[in-house]
Design a protein around this motif. Sequence first.
Motif, PDB file in Angstrom:
ATOM      1  N   CYS A 112       0.781  -1.411  -0.118  1.00  0.00           N
ATOM      2  CA  CYS A 112      -0.325   0.015   0.110  1.00  0.00           C
ATOM      3  C   CYS A 112       0.866   0.905   0.034  1.00  0.00           C
ATOM      4  O   CYS A 112       1.730   1.434   1.155  1.00  0.00           O
ATOM      5  CB  CYS A 112      -0.948  -0.038   1.248  1.00  0.00           C
ATOM      6  SG  CYS A 112      -1.625   1.391   1.422  1.00  0.00           S
ATOM      7  N   PRO A 113       0.853   2.045  -1.140  1.00  0.00           N
ATOM      8  CA  PRO A 113       1.733   3.243  -1.120  1.00  0.00           C
ATOM      9  C   PRO A 113       1.196   4.290  -0.344  1.00  0.00           C
ATOM     10  O   PRO A 113       2.131   5.279   0.128  1.00  0.00           O
ATOM     11  CB  PRO A 113       1.579   3.776  -2.732  1.00  0.00           C
ATOM     12  CG  PRO A 113       0.346   3.201  -3.016  1.00  0.00           C
ATOM     13  CD  PRO A 113      -0.045   1.791  -2.441  1.00  0.00           C
ATOM     14  N   SER A 114       0.049   4.200   0.575  1.00  0.00           N
ATOM     15  CA  SER A 114      -0.275   5.493   1.373  1.00  0.00           C
ATOM     16  C   SER A 114      -0.213   4.866   2.918  1.00  0.00           C
ATOM     17  O   SER A 114      -0.239   5.710   3.784  1.00  0.00           O
ATOM     18  CB  SER A 114      -1.942   5.800   1.136  1.00  0.00           C
ATOM     19  OG  SER A 114      -2.385   4.951   1.581  1.00  0.00           O
ATOM     20  N   ALA A 158      -2.224   2.903   4.357  1.00  0.00           N
ATOM     21  CA  ALA A 158      -3.269   2.866   5.051  1.00  0.00           C
ATOM     22  C   ALA A 158      -3.862   1.685   5.729  1.00  0.00           C
ATOM     23  O   ALA A 158      -4.583   1.460   6.456  1.00  0.00           O
ATOM     24  CB  ALA A 158      -4.298   3.332   3.742  1.00  0.00           C
ATOM     25  N   MET A 181      -8.133  -0.319   8.504  1.00  0.00           N
ATOM     26  CA  MET A 181      -7.684   0.531   7.519  1.00  0.00           C
ATOM     27  C   MET A 181      -7.858   1.998   7.728  1.00  0.00           C
ATOM     28  O   MET A 181      -8.832   2.245   8.555  1.00  0.00           O
ATOM     29  CB  MET A 181      -7.625   0.111   6.196  1.00  0.00           C
ATOM     30  CG  MET A 181      -9.092  -0.085   5.549  1.00  0.00           C
ATOM     31  SD  MET A 181      -9.234   1.416   4.582  1.00  0.00           S
ATOM     32  CE  MET A 181      -8.240   1.286   3.219  1.00  0.00           C
ATOM     33  N   CYS A 216      -5.900   6.543   2.284  1.00  0.00           N
ATOM     34  CA  CYS A 216      -6.252   5.897   1.037  1.00  0.00           C
ATOM     35  C   CYS A 216      -6.874   6.766   0.079  1.00  0.00           C
ATOM     36  O   CYS A 216      -6.535   7.092  -1.203  1.00  0.00           O
ATOM     37  CB  CYS A 216      -7.143   4.538   1.240  1.00  0.00           C
ATOM     38  SG  CYS A 216      -7.679   3.611  -0.248  1.00  0.00           S
ATOM     39  N   LEU A 218      -4.425   9.540  -1.372  1.00  0.00           N
ATOM     40  CA  LEU A 218      -3.706   9.040  -2.703  1.00  0.00           C
ATOM     41  C   LEU A 218      -4.677   9.000  -3.700  1.00  0.00           C
ATOM     42  O   LEU A 218      -4.121   9.290  -4.994  1.00  0.00           O
ATOM     43  CB  LEU A 218      -3.096   7.624  -2.035  1.00  0.00           C
ATOM     44  CG  LEU A 218      -2.071   7.186  -3.034  1.00  0.00           C
ATOM     45  CD1 LEU A 218      -0.686   7.945  -2.684  1.00  0.00           C
ATOM     46  CD2 LEU A 218      -1.944   5.898  -3.107  1.00  0.00           C
ATOM     47  N   TRP A 219      -5.795   8.440  -3.569  1.00  0.00           N
ATOM     48  CA  TRP A 219      -6.525   8.335  -5.303  1.00  0.00           C
ATOM     49  C   TRP A 219      -6.700   9.587  -5.467  1.00  0.00           C
ATOM     50  O   TRP A 219      -6.580   9.955  -6.856  1.00  0.00           O
ATOM     51  CB  TRP A 219      -8.044   8.051  -4.457  1.00  0.00           C
ATOM     52  CG  TRP A 219      -8.346   6.498  -4.258  1.00  0.00           C
ATOM     53  CD1 TRP A 219      -7.664   5.485  -3.717  1.00  0.00           C
ATOM     54  CD2 TRP A 219      -9.317   5.673  -3.966  1.00  0.00           C
ATOM     55  NE1 TRP A 219      -7.909   4.570  -3.434  1.00  0.00           N
ATOM     56  CE2 TRP A 219      -9.300   4.671  -3.441  1.00  0.00           C
ATOM     57  CE3 TRP A 219     -10.961   6.141  -4.243  1.00  0.00           C
ATOM     58  CZ2 TRP A 219     -10.234   3.587  -3.448  1.00  0.00           C
ATOM     59  CZ3 TRP A 219     -11.923   5.213  -3.927  1.00  0.00           C
ATOM     60  CH2 TRP A 219     -11.618   3.963  -3.261  1.00  0.00           C
ATOM     61  N   ASP A 258      -8.653   4.924  -8.597  1.00  0.00           N
ATOM     62  CA  ASP A 258      -8.754   4.130  -7.347  1.00  0.00           C
ATOM     63  C   ASP A 258      -7.772   3.422  -6.944  1.00  0.00           C
ATOM     64  O   ASP A 258      -8.065   2.250  -5.976  1.00  0.00           O
ATOM     65  CB  ASP A 258     -10.241   3.600  -7.175  1.00  0.00           C
ATOM     66  CG  ASP A 258     -10.475   2.408  -8.093  1.00  0.00           C
ATOM     67  OD1 ASP A 258      -9.601   2.264  -8.966  1.00  0.00           O
ATOM     68  OD2 ASP A 258     -11.455   1.723  -8.013  1.00  0.00           O
ATOM     69  N   CYS A 259      -6.470   3.347  -7.226  1.00  0.00           N
ATOM     70  CA  CYS A 259      -5.360   2.779  -6.863  1.00  0.00           C
ATOM     71  C   CYS A 259      -5.464   0.941  -7.106  1.00  0.00           C
ATOM     72  O   CYS A 259      -4.974   0.806  -7.849  1.00  0.00           O
ATOM     73  CB  CYS A 259      -4.840   3.141  -5.441  1.00  0.00           C
ATOM     74  SG  CYS A 259      -3.531   2.224  -4.815  1.00  0.00           S
ATOM     75  N   ALA A 260      -6.035   0.506  -5.959  1.00  0.00           N
ATOM     76  CA  ALA A 260      -6.329  -0.998  -6.054  1.00  0.00           C
ATOM     77  C   ALA A 260      -5.051  -1.930  -6.027  1.00  0.00           C
ATOM     78  O   ALA A 260      -5.073  -3.052  -6.378  1.00  0.00           O
ATOM     79  CB  ALA A 260      -7.274  -1.386  -7.096  1.00  0.00           C
ATOM     80  N   ILE A 261      -4.065  -1.257  -5.837  1.00  0.00           N
ATOM     81  CA  ILE A 261      -2.692  -2.190  -5.545  1.00  0.00           C
ATOM     82  C   ILE A 261      -2.656  -3.278  -4.700  1.00  0.00           C
ATOM     83  O   ILE A 261      -2.268  -4.192  -4.817  1.00  0.00           O
ATOM     84  CB  ILE A 261      -1.468  -1.148  -5.405  1.00  0.00           C
ATOM     85  CG1 ILE A 261      -1.102  -0.157  -6.490  1.00  0.00           C
ATOM     86  CG2 ILE A 261      -0.260  -1.922  -4.696  1.00  0.00           C
ATOM     87  CD1 ILE A 261      -0.012   0.820  -5.986  1.00  0.00           C
ATOM     88  N   CYS A 262      -3.618  -2.917  -3.430  1.00  0.00           N
ATOM     89  CA  CYS A 262      -3.615  -3.930  -2.220  1.00  0.00           C
ATOM     90  C   CYS A 262      -4.473  -5.077  -3.049  1.00  0.00           C
ATOM     91  O   CYS A 262      -4.183  -6.098  -2.842  1.00  0.00           O
ATOM     92  CB  CYS A 262      -4.367  -3.436  -1.455  1.00  0.00           C
ATOM     93  SG  CYS A 262      -5.728  -2.250  -1.467  1.00  0.00           S
TER      94      CYS A 262
HETATM   95  S1  SF4 Z   1      -6.249   1.102  -2.651  1.00  0.00           S
HETATM   96 FE1  SF4 Z   1      -5.390  -0.044  -1.229  1.00  0.00          FE
HETATM   97  S2  SF4 Z   1      -3.223  -0.013  -1.779  1.00  0.00           S
HETATM   98 FE2  SF4 Z   1      -4.174   1.922  -2.749  1.00  0.00          FE
HETATM   99  S3  SF4 Z   1      -3.871   3.452  -1.266  1.00  0.00           S
HETATM  100 FE3  SF4 Z   1      -5.787   2.623  -0.709  1.00  0.00          FE
HETATM  101  S4  SF4 Z   1      -5.443   0.907   0.687  1.00  0.00           S
HETATM  102 FE4  SF4 Z   1      -3.551   1.395  -0.028  1.00  0.00          FE
END
Ligand code: SF4
Length: 448
Positions: free
Chosen positions: A354-356, A358, A375, A380, A383-384, A390-394
Amino acid sequence: MDKITLILSDIIWVMFLTFLFLFFIFSLIEKEFKALKRAGIFFIISVFIFLIKIKTGFLTSDILTIVIFSLFMFLSFAYKRKSLPIKIIFSKERFDERDIVFSRSDYKPGTREYEEYYKMHPEKEEFDKRLRELPDVCEGGSLFEKLHSPICISEFQLLERLLPCVDGKVSDKKIKVQPEKITDKIKGLAKYLGADLVGICKLDERYFYSHVGRGPEKWGKEIKLKHKYGIVFAVQMKYEMVSNAPFTPTVIETGKRYLECAFIGIVIANYIRNLGYSARAHIAGSNYQAILPPLAYLAGLGELGRIGILVTEDYGPRVRLGLVTTDMSLVPDKPKNFGVQDFCNFCKKCALNCPSGAIPAGDKKIIRGVEKWQMEPEKCYHLWRKMGTDCAICVYSCPYSKENNFFHLLIRKYSKLSGFSRRICFIGDDLFYGKRPRKKIYPEWMKT
Ligand code: SF4
Ligand code: SF4
């Protein structure tokens, strides 16, 4: 005896090589090139050792192969470790929708909402002000793409137009239904309309927001639970799109699946009202009254993971949820535990990626009567807004999110067996996909 030992050892080797070969092929299909490369290297080395063994008997002992395999099977099957069910204790505490960060980012200075809210929560004003200075998701940000970001805006514009359809007039002619039969019919209908998972739960007031914070209903109105049952469903997000996280394909996919959930929910709620029972669809685009992940857990759709959202058995967190609440009598399902709580204890991949920051890497806490990893939505969402997606790296990093094909179904089944099998799956995931899985391969239509 020697011959039996030799045959058994050869069978184990062939099974192992077949497994590696299958993994190689499925990685190729999924375009997971890191896993493909590593599976290829493992496969070639293993074939080489096997050939030497056949020719010379050198490098491997048949007895040792059988002992290691037997031990592996014993630990996988016999060493059962509890799948750690989620702890829920009595609580009447409810969450206020006015407090969620999506609601707060909509409060405009000078409006009643703004004045009333920051009078109650002055400590949140500064952070929210900085948040509002950033462009809205898909309207700017470091990952904004002028040809692709407007697709997501178009999806959410349509969602907003659907908001008035979530509720409506109940037919005067009530049709008598049997709970078992109508439950099966509604589940079948949900699947026919496009749901991948569907379950029923009895509603619990604590999973409903206490006050309206967004959407067309009056801001600040108390939310009263008027229905007894929830039909919770999930649609899977396409792996190909999510694996491009945090770039625009993932947010486009989010919008598409929210629209599908809205379509399914609105049709089912309409259908139930036409049978003479009250029903309401809860859809994205500011119109939820309920917090969906705990209801989805109660309906047997999955478990709550460290990631803070639902982790399903077949698609991991790679789903979007929908809900219809109703006063029609239905037969509730039971929560399922398939080992996610145990897996999350040692995995932590979502937190690491998670880059933020969160997602917590530490222990669970009791939040409104539910023991879970909490969380931080503020980090989160901030960062979006900075990235414009909406990131979704997690979601992509989660080992449970893998493609729903034969190979990963096999791994999922294996991971359910025991604590040992889950650890083996985790080590394998790290070894082949890496601690920080990343890939950016846009679908063909987005490349042009
Ligand atoms: S979407 Fe997931 S990885 Fe991205 S900032 Fe939010 S919690 Fe972290
Ligand atoms: S990434 Fe790992 S820790 Fe996070 S939700 Fe998935 S299994 Fe749990």
